[in-house]
Structures are given as C-alpha cells and as structure tokens.
Design an enzyme around this catalytic site. Structure first.
Site, PDB file in Angstrom:
ATOM      1  N   THR A  14      -5.469 -87.129  53.981  1.00  0.00           N
ATOM      2  CA  THR A  14      -4.815 -88.422  53.722  1.00  0.00           C
ATOM      3  C   THR A  14      -3.312 -88.253  53.501  1.00  0.00           C
ATOM      4  O   THR A  14      -2.494 -88.979  54.072  1.00  0.00           O
ATOM      5  CB  THR A  14      -5.439 -89.068  52.464  1.00  0.00           C
ATOM      6  N   ARG A  51      -7.857 -77.693  59.719  1.00  0.00           N
ATOM      7  CA  ARG A  51      -9.104 -76.984  60.047  1.00  0.00           C
ATOM      8  C   ARG A  51      -9.374 -77.015  61.546  1.00  0.00           C
ATOM      9  O   ARG A  51      -9.907 -76.078  62.107  1.00  0.00           O
ATOM     10  CB  ARG A  51     -10.276 -77.599  59.274  1.00  0.00           C
ATOM     11  N   LYS A 112      -1.433 -79.468  42.364  1.00  0.00           N
ATOM     12  CA  LYS A 112      -1.327 -79.335  40.892  1.00  0.00           C
ATOM     13  C   LYS A 112      -2.198 -78.215  40.358  1.00  0.00           C
ATOM     14  O   LYS A 112      -1.839 -77.529  39.406  1.00  0.00           O
ATOM     15  CB  LYS A 112      -1.694 -80.655  40.220  1.00  0.00           C
ATOM     16  N   LYS A 212      -1.885 -81.711  35.281  1.00  0.00           N
ATOM     17  CA  LYS A 212      -0.602 -82.413  35.437  1.00  0.00           C
ATOM     18  C   LYS A 212       0.219 -82.323  34.149  1.00  0.00           C
ATOM     19  O   LYS A 212       1.433 -82.128  34.180  1.00  0.00           O
ATOM     20  CB  LYS A 212      -0.857 -83.877  35.814  1.00  0.00           C
TER      21      LYS A 212
HETATM   22  N1  HSE Z   1      -7.690 -87.928  41.284  1.00  0.00           N
HETATM   23  C1  HSE Z   1      -6.375 -88.300  40.882  1.00  0.00           C
HETATM   24  C2  HSE Z   1      -6.408 -89.661  40.178  1.00  0.00           C
HETATM   25  C3  HSE Z   1      -5.395 -88.396  42.001  1.00  0.00           C
HETATM   26  O1  HSE Z   1      -7.450 -90.304  40.090  1.00  0.00           O
HETATM   27  O2  HSE Z   1      -5.367 -90.064  39.705  1.00  0.00           O
HETATM   28  C4  HSE Z   1      -4.916 -87.065  42.484  1.00  0.00           C
HETATM   29  O3  HSE Z   1      -4.177 -86.398  41.530  1.00  0.00           O
END
Ligand code: HSE
Length: 446
Positions: A14, A51, A112, A212
């Site tokens: 994406t 891939r 991250k 994060k």
């Molecule tokens: N899975 C994360 C979220 C997005 O729901 O914010 C990617 O860091």
C-alpha cells in the site's frame, strides 16, 4: 540542469505503491513539478523490487527497472537513495539497509519495528558512512513529528512527549464510547474496515505504540531507542462502562504512549489513559493520531493528523527523500549516537499520578469501611467516589437466585504512586470485599 536524485524502492504494498505513484505524478509535468522546484532537482524513481514483478505491473505506474532482490537494489550503482518499505524487524529489510548505507546510499524507511530494535546500530552506520537515515513515516504517518523533534526544536528541552500513536486502538475506543459496544465487537468492526490486522495483538496490546514511542523518546530526550524500556499495557481489558464512567467524571480514555522526564530517568509507558475531556488529545477521535510536546518553556504543542494509510505514509517518505535531494542530512536521532544516553525500563512502581479504579464491591456492611481503610493505610486520597447500582437489580435487592451480586464502585484518586495503589488493592482483594480483579487506569493531566 541539476542531476536528479535517483531512487530505488523496495516493497510495493500500500505504502510503496503510493510512493511510486506520487513520485511519478510529480515527475510527469515539468511545470507543475513542485517537488523538483522545492528541492532544486528532480527526484526520479529508477528501480524497484518486490516479491514479484507482477506487483509493479499491477500498480499501473510507468514501468521502471525491476531488480531481483532488496540486497541487489540496495547496492545498485544507478541509485542514490534506497527506500525500504518492506517492514519487519529483521531481514531482508535490515541487511538491505545495512548494505545501502555501506555502499554510501542514503536510506528512507517507514520500518518502526526495525528502528525500534536496531535504530542505534543503523544510526551509527549512517554516521560512519556520512549518509542520511530518514524515518518520518515510521511514526504517526503524515504528521511530521520526527522532523519537528529532530530539527524544529534544536534549542528546547522537553519534559513530556505523549500521544495517540495507533489509529486502530483510537478507532476502537471511539466506537466503544460512542456506541457503548464491547471491545470484541469494535475490534471485529475495525478488522472488517481494514484498520486492524488479521492478528490484531500487535496493535491492541500496545506493542505498535511502544515501538513508535521508543523512537519519539530517543528524539525528544536523547536516550537510545529501546522498545524493551517501555512499559506496555493494551486496551483489550477495557469495558464500555469504563469509557462511560470516564466521560461522566470529565475524562476520556485513550491508549497513550507517554515519555516523561522523572527523577528516576526517562519513563516510557504505553497504557489506557484517562485524559481530561478539555485536553486537545481527548478530542482526537477515530483512526487519527496526535502527539503533544510539552515543557519546552511554552504551552504544549499538539500535532494531529492521519497516522496510517498509503497517502499519509507516502507523504512522509517523499518528505524524507526531499531532504536527501536538497543535501540536508540531520543525524538520525538528532544527535550523534555517542551522545545518546543508555535507556532502562520505567520503574512503574514509582510512577506518580492519579488513578481510576473500578471495583465490584460485595454488598454487605463494612465493605466501604474496609476499602477506605486500606486506601488510607497507603495515604491514598480520593477525589471522587461513584457507586452504581448492580446491573438489573434495584439498590439493596438481590439476584433472582437470592444471592447479593456485587455493585460497581468507581474511585478517582488524587496523585499517588503505583506502588501504593497496587498494595491497597491487594489488601482489599484479600479481605474478600470485592469480586474479580479491579480495573485500574492511570490519569494523565494536561
Ligand atoms: N497499525 C498502525 C495503526 C498503523 O493502527 O495506527 C501502522 O503503524
């Protein structure tokens, strides 16, 4: 004409697809090429890896050279900058980034997990090779919080950095509160809408936020990035009645990542948190992210915006590439790796603050006296007490089988310590005056 910055892109999911499209849109109209105008030179996508080559064909972009592996692309002689959008804290992402830096290529990544685990070693490698290692997209999507902390406040010292760093959790909590739905129902809904992963543990148990936060803590406080230094609790044990009670008491529950300077060092923690309803962070609903920067000598600054998705994340990746094109190279964590202090896990027992406590009190004389005595023994002072009726039973009544069912009691404490709360609740439970386990939520003041 100034030579373009030639980019190799690894990963066409994406985000990778959105980056490829954004670079080619900018590239397709010379007069409207804002990026080239702003950077003083074009940024050109010259090669990709994924891939399968069919992933590139399916994107509908102008075809570029397809390279067989991330490792080969990372050291490709034609590229100046390597963009890693494959994800994963190990290989192939890690070794490809190492190879790129080793070959003198600047690197942009949204990874991250990799940065949280290996950020210090990769930053050291970037320093040695004189290359950029940029990762704006790794935290809070389109919100330029990495750049803000790294470059926007070079002369400021923060006391606290905290925020909503996981859109999935914020969506679930918003729905639980708004629709009075259970955690499980809202999670299923988030999965249907494509917000939550099929295995949602990483999001809902707080690990995504912790990675994060570890990156933000390093940038804000100059500690080595270390996800193991973060205390982590997720949102799966929250009930709709917690969100409802919080609102009645003037709070909203958010999954926050908080990094704060304390006498014991930098405390890093992720947990459901009650924030005052009038705080900027309380107003952030749905999948949106927000970060508050507090203590720089003026009122807090809160940055709010989309934290995930192709367009938001691609925006951050392209911003990082723009810096490389301009020749701007900040140290990855805002200072030399040699200047980063060691990190250690937050001593949560010494955490100080207010607490929300929800108990299922057994309905018999002396229950409140017992609860009050054990709180007083630990010097815990109460700001509010709310006793609710038992579900479906009139006050003073009983269940259909004649047994007295417990009644919910909600306590809000003034500032105390985690240690005191845990000790008092252990004693209260041992006295048999509550059923089940207490629900405990920490309060974060403005
Ligand atoms: N899975 C994360 C979220 C997005 O729901 O914010 C990617 O860091």
């Amino acid at each position: 004409m100034v030579a373009p910055l030639k980019v190799g892109l690894a990963g066409l999911g994406t985000v990778g697809g959105a980056v490829a499209r954004l670079l080619q849109q900018q590239d397709s109209n010379a007069l409207a090429n804002t990026l080239a105008v702003r950077c003083g030179r074009p940024i050109e996508l010259v090669a990709v890896t994924a891939r399968a080559k069919s992933e590139m064909d399916a994107l509908g972009i102008r075809p570029v050279r397809f390279v067989s592996s991330p490792a080969a692309l990372a050291t490709d002689p034609e590229i100046d900058a390597f963009v890693e959008l494959m994800g994963g804290e190990g290989d192939p992402a890690k070794s490809a980034i190492e190879a790129a830096l080793g070959a003198g290529k600047s690197v942009v990544t949204a990874n991250k997990a990799l940065l949280a685990r290996h950020g210090v070693a990769l930053a050291a490698l970037a320093e040695r090779s004189g290359c950029a290692l940029n990762f704006e997209a790794a935290v809070a999507g389109a919100i330029p919080v990495v750049k803000t902390l790294r470059e926007g406040f070079a002369g400021n010292t923060f006391e606290r950095v905290y925020g909503i760093l996981n859109g999935t959790c914020n969506y679930i909590l918003s729905r639980m509160e708004g629709e009075k739905l259970s955690f499980a129902d809202c999670l299923r809904e988030a999965q249907k809408l494509g917000y939550a992963e099929a295995d949602p543990t990483f999001d809902v148990e707080g690990f995504d936020t912790a990675q994060k936060l570890a990156i933000l803590a390093s940038l804000a406080f100059g500690v080595q990035v270390d996800p193991d230094a973060v205390y982590v609790e997720g949102i799966s044990s929250l009930a709709p009645e917690d969100l409802e009670a919080a609102a009645e008491l003037g709070y909203r529950i958010k999954l926050l990542g908080v990094a704060v300077r304390t006498e014991q060092g930098i405390e890093q923690r992720v947990h459901p948190t009650m924030v005052p309803l009038d705080s900027p962070i309380a107003r952030v609903m749905g999948v949106t992210n927000a970060v508050s920067l507090d203590g720089a000598g003026f009122p807090p600054i809160t940055l709010v915006g989309p934290g995930a998705g192709g367009a938001a994340t691609a925006s951050a990746v392209v911003t990082d590439l723009a810096d490389i094109a301009r020749g701007v190279r900040a140290m990855p964590f805002g200072r030399s790796v040699a200047q980063l202090a060691g990190s250690r896990r937050a001593p949560m027992q010494r955490h100080e603050g207010g607490y929300y406590i929800r108990l299922q009190a057994v309905d018999r004389p002396g229950t409140f006296a017992t609860i009050a005595r054990h709180l007083a023994d630990e010097q815990i002072s109460l700001e509010s007490i709310v006793q609710r009726r038992r579900n479906g039973a009139p006050h003073g009544g009983s269940d259909p089988d004649g047994a007295q069912s417990p009644a919910p009691v909600i306590l809000i404490t003034y500032a105390t310590t985690e240690d005191a709360v845990r000790k008092a609740l252990r004693e209260i439970k041992n006295r048999g005056v509550i059923a089940g386990n207490p629900q405990v939520i920490r309060i974060e003041k403005n």
